[in-house]
Design a protein around this motif. Structure first.
Motif, short mmCIF file in Angstrom:
data_model
loop_
_atom_site.label_atom_id
_atom_site.label_comp_id
_atom_site.label_asym_id
_atom_site.label_seq_id
_atom_site.Cartn_x
_atom_site.Cartn_y
_atom_site.Cartn_z
N GLY A 59 0.80 -1.22 0.00
CA GLY A 59 0.00 0.00 0.00
C GLY A 59 0.83 1.26 0.00
N VAL A 60 1.84 1.33 0.85
CA VAL A 60 2.77 2.46 0.85
C VAL A 60 4.18 1.91 0.91
CG1 VAL A 60 1.20 4.11 1.95
CG2 VAL A 60 2.70 2.74 3.37
N SER A 61 5.12 2.75 0.52
CA SER A 61 6.50 2.32 0.55
C SER A 61 7.39 3.47 1.01
CB SER A 61 6.94 1.80 -0.82
OG SER A 61 6.71 2.76 -1.82
N GLU A 62 8.64 3.17 1.20
CA GLU A 62 9.60 4.16 1.67
C GLU A 62 9.55 5.39 0.77
OE1 GLU A 62 14.36 4.59 2.64
OE2 GLU A 62 13.54 2.64 2.14
N GLY A 63 9.51 6.56 1.40
CA GLY A 63 9.47 7.81 0.67
C GLY A 63 8.07 8.40 0.52
N ASP A 64 7.03 7.58 0.69
CA ASP A 64 5.67 8.10 0.64
C ASP A 64 5.44 8.98 1.86
OD1 ASP A 64 5.18 6.67 -1.65
OD2 ASP A 64 3.97 5.12 -0.68
N ARG A 65 4.70 10.07 1.67
CA ARG A 65 4.38 10.95 2.78
C ARG A 65 3.04 10.51 3.38
NH1 ARG A 65 4.73 17.05 1.29
NH2 ARG A 65 3.27 16.41 -0.32
N VAL A 66 3.08 10.12 4.64
CA VAL A 66 1.91 9.61 5.35
C VAL A 66 1.52 10.60 6.45
CG1 VAL A 66 1.04 7.73 6.79
CG2 VAL A 66 2.55 7.22 4.87
N VAL A 67 0.24 10.91 6.54
CA VAL A 67 -0.27 11.78 7.59
C VAL A 67 -0.28 10.97 8.89
CG1 VAL A 67 -2.24 13.14 8.38
CG2 VAL A 67 -1.69 13.05 5.94
N THR A 68 0.48 11.41 9.88
CA THR A 68 0.60 10.63 11.11
C THR A 68 -0.48 10.93 12.13
OG1 THR A 68 2.16 12.24 12.01
CG2 THR A 68 3.09 10.32 10.88
N SER A 69 -1.16 12.07 11.99
CA SER A 69 -2.25 12.42 12.91
C SER A 69 -3.46 12.89 12.11
CB SER A 69 -1.80 13.51 13.89
OG SER A 69 -0.75 13.06 14.69
N PRO A 70 -4.15 11.97 11.45
CA PRO A 70 -5.29 12.37 10.62
C PRO A 70 -6.44 12.91 11.47
CG PRO A 70 -5.15 9.99 10.77
CD PRO A 70 -3.93 10.53 11.45
N THR A 71 -7.24 13.78 10.87
CA THR A 71 -8.39 14.35 11.55
C THR A 71 -9.67 13.82 10.91
OG1 THR A 71 -8.54 16.26 10.10
CG2 THR A 71 -7.10 16.47 12.03
N ALA A 72 -10.78 13.97 11.60
CA ALA A 72 -12.07 13.50 11.10
C ALA A 72 -12.51 14.27 9.86
CB ALA A 72 -13.12 13.62 12.19
N GLU A 73 -11.97 15.46 9.67
CA GLU A 73 -12.36 16.29 8.53
C GLU A 73 -11.65 15.90 7.24
OE1 GLU A 73 -11.23 17.78 11.50
OE2 GLU A 73 -13.28 17.91 12.23
N MET A 74 -10.62 15.09 7.31
CA MET A 74 -9.85 14.72 6.10
C MET A 74 -10.71 13.86 5.18
SD MET A 74 -6.04 13.89 7.32
CE MET A 74 -4.93 15.23 7.55
N GLU A 75 -10.56 14.13 3.89
CA GLU A 75 -11.27 13.36 2.87
C GLU A 75 -10.33 13.03 1.74
OE1 GLU A 75 -14.86 15.19 1.54
OE2 GLU A 75 -15.58 15.55 3.56
N ASP A 76 -10.64 11.96 1.03
CA ASP A 76 -9.85 11.52 -0.11
C ASP A 76 -9.89 12.57 -1.22
OD1 ASP A 76 -8.31 9.71 -1.60
OD2 ASP A 76 -10.07 8.72 -2.43
N ASN A 77 -8.77 12.76 -1.88
CA ASN A 77 -8.63 13.67 -3.02
C ASN A 77 -8.92 15.12 -2.69
OD1 ASN A 77 -7.80 11.69 -4.97
ND2 ASN A 77 -9.90 10.96 -4.96
N THR A 78 -8.48 15.56 -1.51
CA THR A 78 -8.61 16.97 -1.13
C THR A 78 -7.24 17.52 -0.78
OG1 THR A 78 -9.01 16.45 1.21
CG2 THR A 78 -10.95 16.67 -0.22
N SER A 79 -7.15 18.84 -0.75
CA SER A 79 -5.88 19.45 -0.36
C SER A 79 -6.06 20.34 0.84
CB SER A 79 -5.30 20.25 -1.52
OG SER A 79 -6.22 21.19 -2.00
#
Length: 79
Positions: A59-79
């Motif tokens: 699913g992810v690999s070294e170098g991918d930027r992962v959000v470590t503290s996601p919030t309930a407001e986060m949605e797919d394909n948003t900035s």
């Protein structure tokens, strides 16, 4: 009592705080951020884990930027 120990060197790890569960799909995911700072819901396959992090089998690999503290407001394909 039996204690199992695994050697998980050279594997991709993410913080457990980054991992969310999609109950409808019955899968785990993290939010990743692409080069344009767009957030993506990225399904992962978890491997061995402890109280702080989990091995990511796919699913992810070294170098991918992962959000470590996601919030309930986060949605797919948003900035």
């Amino acid at each position: 009592m039996e204690i199992l120990v695994t050697d998980e060197t050279n594997t991709d790890l993410v913080s457990l705080s980054a991992v969310q569960k999609d109950n409808q799909a019955n899968k785990y995911y993290v939010y990743t951020v692409d080069a344009d700072n767009v957030i993506h819901k990225t399904y992962i396959e978890m491997g061995a884990f402890d109280d702080m992090s989990t091995q990511v089998v796919s699913g992810v690999s070294e170098g991918d930027r992962v959000v470590t503290s996601p919030t309930a407001e986060m949605e797919d394909n948003t900035s």
